[in-house]
Design an enzyme around this catalytic site. Structure first.
Site, PDB file in Angstrom:
ATOM      1  N   HIS A   1       0.815  -1.225   0.000  1.00 18.79           N
ATOM      2  CA  HIS A   1       0.000   0.000   0.000  1.00 18.79           C
ATOM      3  C   HIS A   1       0.850   1.277   0.000  1.00 18.79           C
ATOM      4  CE1 HIS A   1      -3.164  -2.831   1.093  1.00 18.79           C
ATOM      5  NE2 HIS A   1      -2.460  -3.199   2.135  1.00 18.79           N
TER       6      HIS A   1
ATOM      7  N   SER B   1       1.684  -0.312  -5.468  1.00 19.39           N
ATOM      8  CA  SER B   1       0.785  -0.588  -4.348  1.00 19.39           C
ATOM      9  C   SER B   1       0.263  -2.008  -4.488  1.00 19.39           C
ATOM     10  CB  SER B   1      -0.375   0.404  -4.348  1.00 19.39           C
ATOM     11  OG  SER B   1      -1.039   0.348  -3.100  1.00 19.39           O
TER      12      SER B   1
ATOM     13  N   SER C   1      -5.765   1.598  -2.299  1.00 21.24           N
ATOM     14  CA  SER C   1      -5.105   1.995  -1.041  1.00 21.24           C
ATOM     15  C   SER C   1      -4.074   3.112  -1.181  1.00 21.24           C
ATOM     16  CB  SER C   1      -4.442   0.769  -0.418  1.00 21.24           C
ATOM     17  OG  SER C   1      -3.419   0.281  -1.264  1.00 21.24           O
TER      18      SER C   1
ATOM     19  N   ASP D   1       3.395  -7.536   0.207  1.00 21.30           N
ATOM     20  CA  ASP D   1       2.257  -7.461   1.120  1.00 21.30           C
ATOM     21  C   ASP D   1       1.092  -8.173   0.441  1.00 21.30           C
ATOM     22  OD1 ASP D   1       0.133  -6.861   2.774  1.00 21.30           O
ATOM     23  OD2 ASP D   1       0.512  -4.711   2.856  1.00 21.30           O
TER      24      ASP D   1
ATOM     25  N   GLU E   1       4.568  -9.098   4.472  1.00 23.85           N
ATOM     26  CA  GLU E   1       3.907  -8.267   5.477  1.00 23.85           C
ATOM     27  C   GLU E   1       2.698  -8.906   6.158  1.00 23.85           C
ATOM     28  OE1 GLU E   1       4.753  -5.247   6.513  1.00 23.85           O
ATOM     29  OE2 GLU E   1       2.926  -4.340   7.286  1.00 23.85           O
TER      30      GLU E   1
ATOM     31  N   ASN F   1       4.823 -10.861   9.248  1.00 22.11           N
ATOM     32  CA  ASN F   1       3.524 -10.816   9.930  1.00 22.11           C
ATOM     33  C   ASN F   1       3.589 -11.426  11.317  1.00 22.11           C
ATOM     34  OD1 ASN F   1       0.502 -10.384   9.834  1.00 22.11           O
ATOM     35  ND2 ASN F   1       0.586 -12.584  10.228  1.00 22.11           N
TER      36      ASN F   1
ATOM     37  N   LYS G   1       4.418  -7.216  14.996  1.00 16.34           N
ATOM     38  CA  LYS G   1       3.606  -6.933  13.813  1.00 16.34           C
ATOM     39  C   LYS G   1       2.167  -7.382  14.078  1.00 16.34           C
ATOM     40  CE  LYS G   1       1.795  -6.835   9.621  1.00 16.34           C
ATOM     41  NZ  LYS G   1       0.405  -7.255   9.405  1.00 16.34           N
TER      42      LYS G   1
ATOM     43  N   ASP H   1      -0.164  -4.250  14.715  1.00 14.87           N
ATOM     44  CA  ASP H   1      -0.748  -3.697  13.481  1.00 14.87           C
ATOM     45  C   ASP H   1      -2.124  -4.320  13.236  1.00 14.87           C
ATOM     46  OD1 ASP H   1      -1.388  -4.146  10.664  1.00 14.87           O
ATOM     47  OD2 ASP H   1       0.625  -3.575  10.075  1.00 14.87           O
ATOM     48  N   ASN H   2      -2.179  -5.664  13.186  1.00 16.08           N
ATOM     49  CA  ASN H   2      -3.434  -6.335  12.861  1.00 16.08           C
ATOM     50  C   ASN H   2      -4.502  -6.007  13.912  1.00 16.08           C
ATOM     51  OD1 ASN H   2      -1.233  -7.486  11.536  1.00 16.08           O
ATOM     52  ND2 ASN H   2      -2.221  -9.469  11.295  1.00 16.08           N
TER      53      ASN H   2
ATOM     54  N   CYS I   1      -6.164  -2.032  13.353  1.00 18.36           N
ATOM     55  CA  CYS I   1      -7.570  -2.133  12.913  1.00 18.36           C
ATOM     56  C   CYS I   1      -8.501  -1.494  13.931  1.00 18.36           C
ATOM     57  CB  CYS I   1      -7.957  -3.591  12.675  1.00 18.36           C
ATOM     58  SG  CYS I   1      -7.118  -4.301  11.246  1.00 18.36           S
TER      59      CYS I   1
ATOM     60  N   HIS J   1      -7.343  -9.121   3.591  1.00 22.84           N
ATOM     61  CA  HIS J   1      -6.459  -8.655   2.517  1.00 22.84           C
ATOM     62  C   HIS J   1      -7.087  -8.658   1.128  1.00 22.84           C
ATOM     63  CE1 HIS J   1      -2.613  -7.428   0.922  1.00 22.84           C
ATOM     64  NE2 HIS J   1      -2.850  -8.243  -0.091  1.00 22.84           N
TER      65      HIS J   1
ATOM     66  N   HIS K   1      -3.791   2.229   8.851  1.00 23.35           N
ATOM     67  CA  HIS K   1      -3.409   2.368  10.259  1.00 23.35           C
ATOM     68  C   HIS K   1      -2.573   3.625  10.469  1.00 23.35           C
ATOM     69  CE1 HIS K   1      -4.811  -1.632  10.340  1.00 23.35           C
ATOM     70  NE2 HIS K   1      -3.684  -2.297  10.453  1.00 23.35           N
TER      71      HIS K   1
ATOM     72  N   SER L   1       5.582  -2.431  12.484  1.00 28.22           N
ATOM     73  CA  SER L   1       5.550  -3.393  11.369  1.00 28.22           C
ATOM     74  C   SER L   1       6.745  -3.181  10.440  1.00 28.22           C
ATOM     75  CB  SER L   1       4.283  -3.201  10.533  1.00 28.22           C
ATOM     76  OG  SER L   1       3.152  -3.326  11.330  1.00 28.22           O
TER      77      SER L   1
ATOM     78  N   GLN M   1      10.127  -5.088   8.810  1.00 32.48           N
ATOM     79  CA  GLN M   1      10.425  -5.218   7.377  1.00 32.48           C
ATOM     80  C   GLN M   1      11.877  -4.848   7.084  1.00 32.48           C
ATOM     81  OE1 GLN M   1       9.106  -6.450   4.800  1.00 32.48           O
ATOM     82  NE2 GLN M   1       6.878  -6.450   4.987  1.00 32.48           N
TER      83      GLN M   1
HETATM   84  P1  NAI Z   1      -6.127 -14.694  11.630  1.00 27.16           P
HETATM   85  O1  NAI Z   1      -5.840 -16.009  11.037  1.00 27.16           O
HETATM   86  O2  NAI Z   1      -5.517 -14.309  12.938  1.00 27.16           O
HETATM   87  O3  NAI Z   1      -7.711 -14.488  11.802  1.00 27.16           O
HETATM   88  C1  NAI Z   1      -8.686 -14.894  10.898  1.00 27.16           C
HETATM   89  C2  NAI Z   1      -9.806 -15.541  11.712  1.00 27.16           C
HETATM   90  O4  NAI Z   1     -10.936 -15.787  10.865  1.00 27.16           O
HETATM   91  C3  NAI Z   1      -9.393 -16.883  12.299  1.00 27.16           C
HETATM   92  O5  NAI Z   1      -9.582 -16.879  13.705  1.00 27.16           O
HETATM   93  C4  NAI Z   1     -10.303 -17.884  11.605  1.00 27.16           C
HETATM   94  O6  NAI Z   1     -10.679 -18.976  12.459  1.00 27.16           O
HETATM   95  C5  NAI Z   1     -11.501 -17.039  11.241  1.00 27.16           C
HETATM   96  N1  NAI Z   1     -12.302 -17.558  10.118  1.00 27.16           N
HETATM   97  C6  NAI Z   1     -11.885 -18.220   9.002  1.00 27.16           C
HETATM   98  N2  NAI Z   1     -12.926 -18.529   8.213  1.00 27.16           N
HETATM   99  C7  NAI Z   1     -14.036 -18.065   8.846  1.00 27.16           C
HETATM  100  C8  NAI Z   1     -15.424 -18.077   8.528  1.00 27.16           C
HETATM  101  N3  NAI Z   1     -15.870 -18.665   7.411  1.00 27.16           N
HETATM  102  N4  NAI Z   1     -16.287 -17.499   9.392  1.00 27.16           N
HETATM  103  C9  NAI Z   1     -15.843 -16.914  10.540  1.00 27.16           C
HETATM  104  N5  NAI Z   1     -14.546 -16.878  10.898  1.00 27.16           N
HETATM  105  C10 NAI Z   1     -13.651 -17.452  10.057  1.00 27.16           C
HETATM  106  O7  NAI Z   1      -5.731 -13.612  10.530  1.00 27.16           O
HETATM  107  P2  NAI Z   1      -5.547 -12.039  10.767  1.00 27.16           P
HETATM  108  O8  NAI Z   1      -4.133 -11.742  11.070  1.00 27.16           O
HETATM  109  O9  NAI Z   1      -6.604 -11.578  11.688  1.00 27.16           O
HETATM  110  O10 NAI Z   1      -5.799 -11.492   9.288  1.00 27.16           O
HETATM  111  C11 NAI Z   1      -7.075 -11.569   8.663  1.00 27.16           C
HETATM  112  C12 NAI Z   1      -6.991 -10.927   7.284  1.00 27.16           C
HETATM  113  O11 NAI Z   1      -6.721  -9.539   7.411  1.00 27.16           O
HETATM  114  C13 NAI Z   1      -5.875 -11.462   6.401  1.00 27.16           C
HETATM  115  O12 NAI Z   1      -6.323 -11.451   5.064  1.00 27.16           O
HETATM  116  C14 NAI Z   1      -4.765 -10.443   6.581  1.00 27.16           C
HETATM  117  O13 NAI Z   1      -3.858 -10.489   5.525  1.00 27.16           O
HETATM  118  C15 NAI Z   1      -5.559  -9.184   6.648  1.00 27.16           C
HETATM  119  N6  NAI Z   1      -4.963  -8.019   7.306  1.00 27.16           N
HETATM  120  C16 NAI Z   1      -5.528  -6.801   6.998  1.00 27.16           C
HETATM  121  C17 NAI Z   1      -5.065  -5.649   7.580  1.00 27.16           C
HETATM  122  C18 NAI Z   1      -5.671  -4.354   7.220  1.00 27.16           C
HETATM  123  O14 NAI Z   1      -5.115  -3.305   7.594  1.00 27.16           O
HETATM  124  N7  NAI Z   1      -6.756  -4.290   6.518  1.00 27.16           N
HETATM  125  C19 NAI Z   1      -3.982  -5.677   8.576  1.00 27.16           C
HETATM  126  C20 NAI Z   1      -3.488  -7.002   8.858  1.00 27.16           C
HETATM  127  C21 NAI Z   1      -3.979  -8.124   8.253  1.00 27.16           C
END
Ligand code: NAI
Length: 462
Positions: A53, A76, A81, A128, A188, A213, A218, A222-223, A227, A333, A383, A391, A395
């Site tokens: 991003h 990006s 983003s 990322d 990332e 990650n 991180k 960050d996550n 958020c 993501h 963020h 984070s 990197q």
């Molecule tokens: P995580 O693996 O810690 O959490 C995902 C959760 O969703 C897990 O607990 C899993 O059991 C649950 N899950 C899976 N399928 C499901 C379903 N069908 N119904 C309900 N729950 C379900 O992963 P994390 O770190 O929380 O990341 C989640 C996503 O967010 C990833 O795609 C990551 O890359 C992205 N991300 C986005 C950020 C942003 O700023 N927008 C920042 C960091 C990560």
């Protein structure tokens, strides 16, 4: 010669520079990396392709990599983003950047390709979500006459294939050569890391990768705390809706889900959570959230947010049942968490950039944020700098490790050592006035650590 960048408007550089200057004051980890490593230039010779991003915070990361000796080209990793003033400021500083907020998918993959085009070729990737890694590996497979592996964001598959064919026609053998030249990748996010472990399991990861990650500083910051600030920011900027009193459903209670649920609760929403993992479901319940099924809430809740990193979580049958003016968004993501493709044949009214109102067959309308792409970066500015500093310091350390010691690593996925994780945290304490207690020697011996750390065993989960 044409300028070696593509940005929306280079005249935004002055504004971008002012915000970069402010961000620097909130990114102590990156700024101290410049102090610590600036003189020794550990990244000299590194030609880093960045696919992340293109925000103000990323601008500070880019300028840190450059201060450490790297040559950098940047795209990006998401079509919505980019902060155009950040991209302009970085381009004006002489770093080739290819990123515009609202670029098309075709442009997205073209810009990624351009970010690889160093005159002497790229030798490092900072990724990322894994698109840069995927591009090189898929292209090399295509050059070897192998079938291209299916990509997770399937709507994009055709676009990626076209871009690969274009590069193959322009520079035969380019992908194979680039794949061989890459010394390593630092990744990332959770979704990108899943891809890397999967590639390694299939024996298709040709270089070492550092999973940034899963540094504690991180994903647990960050996550989660990122958020916590940026989810509601995105919903507010998109809709100006009153959050207090509304019922919000958060799908997924991992790190992003925890931060997202806290964000909505902090704004006064009544938050419900869905989960598939019994541990995370229990955590959510014990944090005081009702854990329930999407099907039970779909007709009555006001706001729906996916945070799962999984596909098809909010499906067309759910969208059809929602009440009039329900708000639907994703903070994971990729855009495959909500079945947006199934809505394309409905009536869309664009309200403003990255906000659409879609009329369902029942006559009810839903408000869809960022076409299902991550809304905290699409509808707001992602963020805050402080948490991104943690984070991005990981990197920088990962890039230094791979560039200077890459030959010590066999292809595979690695995590930075705990000493460095603790160092990243330590670098962020002073800024917020944290006073850290020092262990006494006898106390350290009693709990089996050294006075200087690491303070926890590898299996500790924070
Ligand atoms: P995580 O693996 O810690 O959490 C995902 C959760 O969703 C897990 O607990 C899993 O059991 C649950 N899950 C899976 N399928 C499901 C379903 N069908 N119904 C309900 N729950 C379900 O992963 P994390 O770190 O929380 O990341 C989640 C996503 O967010 C990833 O795609 C990551 O890359 C992205 N991300 C986005 C950020 C942003 O700023 N927008 C920042 C960091 C990560």
């Amino acid at each position: 010669m044409a300028a070696d960048y593509i940005v929306k408007d280079i005249a935004l550089a002055g504004f971008g520079r002012k915000e970069l200057t402010i961000a620097e004051t909130e990114m102590p980890g990156l700024m101290s990396s410049r102090e610590e490593f600036g003189a020794s230039q550990p990244l000299k010779g590194a030609r880093i392709v960045g696919s992340l991003h293109m925000t103000i915070q990323t601008g500070v990361l880019i300028e840190t990599l450059v201060a450490l000796g790297a040559d950098v080209r940047w795209a990006s990793c998401n079509i919505f983003s980019t902060q155009d003033h950040a991209a302009a400021a970085i381009a004006e500083a002489g770093v080739p950047v290819f990123a515009i907020k609202g670029q098309s998918l075709e442009e997205h993959w073209d810009y990624l390709d351009r970010s690889f085009q160093f005159p002497e070729g790229a030798n490092m990737i900072l990724d990322d979500g894994g698109d840069a890694t995927l591009y090189v590996l898929l292209g090399a497979r295509a050059e070897a006459g192998e079938e291209i592996i299916p990509v997770p964001q399937s709507e994009e598959e055709e676009v990626i294939k076209k871009q690969i064919a274009k590069r193959m026609a322009a520079s035969p053998g380019w992908f194979t050569k680039t794949k061989a030249a890459i010394k390593g990748v630092s990744e990332e996010t959770t979704t990108g890391v899943h891809r890397l472990y999967d590639l390694h399991k299939k024996g298709q990861l040709p270089f070492p990768a550092i999973n940034v990650n899963d540094s504690v500083t991180k994903s647990k910051f960050d996550n989660k705390y990122g958020c916590k600030e940026s989810l509601v920011d995105g919903i507010r900027r998109a809709t100006d809706t009153m959050m207090a009193g509304k019922v919000a459903v958060v799908c997924g209670y991992g790190d992003v889900g925890k931060g997202s649920a806290a964000s909505l609760r902090g704004a006064g929403a009544r938050v419900k959570v869905t989960e598939v993992d019994p541990i995370c479901a229990l955590q959510a319940a014990m944090d005081g959230f009702e854990v329930t099924l999407l099907e039970d809430e779909v007709a009555s809740a006001d706001i729906f947010i996916t945070t799962t990193g999984n596909r098809d979580v909010i499906r067309i049958e759910h969208l059809r049942e929602m009440k009039d003016m329900a708000i639907v968004g994703n903070i994971g993501h990729f855009d495959n968490e909500i079945q947006v493709a199934a809505l394309r044949n409905h009536k869309w009214t664009n309200i403003k950039e990255q906000v659409d109102m879609i009329e369902m067959p029942s006559g009810n309308r839903i408000i869809l944020l960022s076409e299902g792409r991550l809304l905290n970066l699409g509808n707001a500015t992602g963020h805050p700098s402080f948490v991104m500093s943690a984070s991005f310091t990981n990197q920088v350390l990962a890039q230094i490790e791979l560039w200077t010691k890459g030959e010590n690593y066999a292809p595979g996925v690695y995590i930075l050592p705990k000493e460095l994780d603790e160092k990243v945290a330590r670098l962020h304490l002073k800024k917020i006035g944290v006073k850290l207690t020092e262990l006494r020697q006898d106390q350290a011996e009693y709990i089996g650590v050294t006075v200087a750390g690491p303070f926890k065993p590898e299996h500790y989960r924070y």
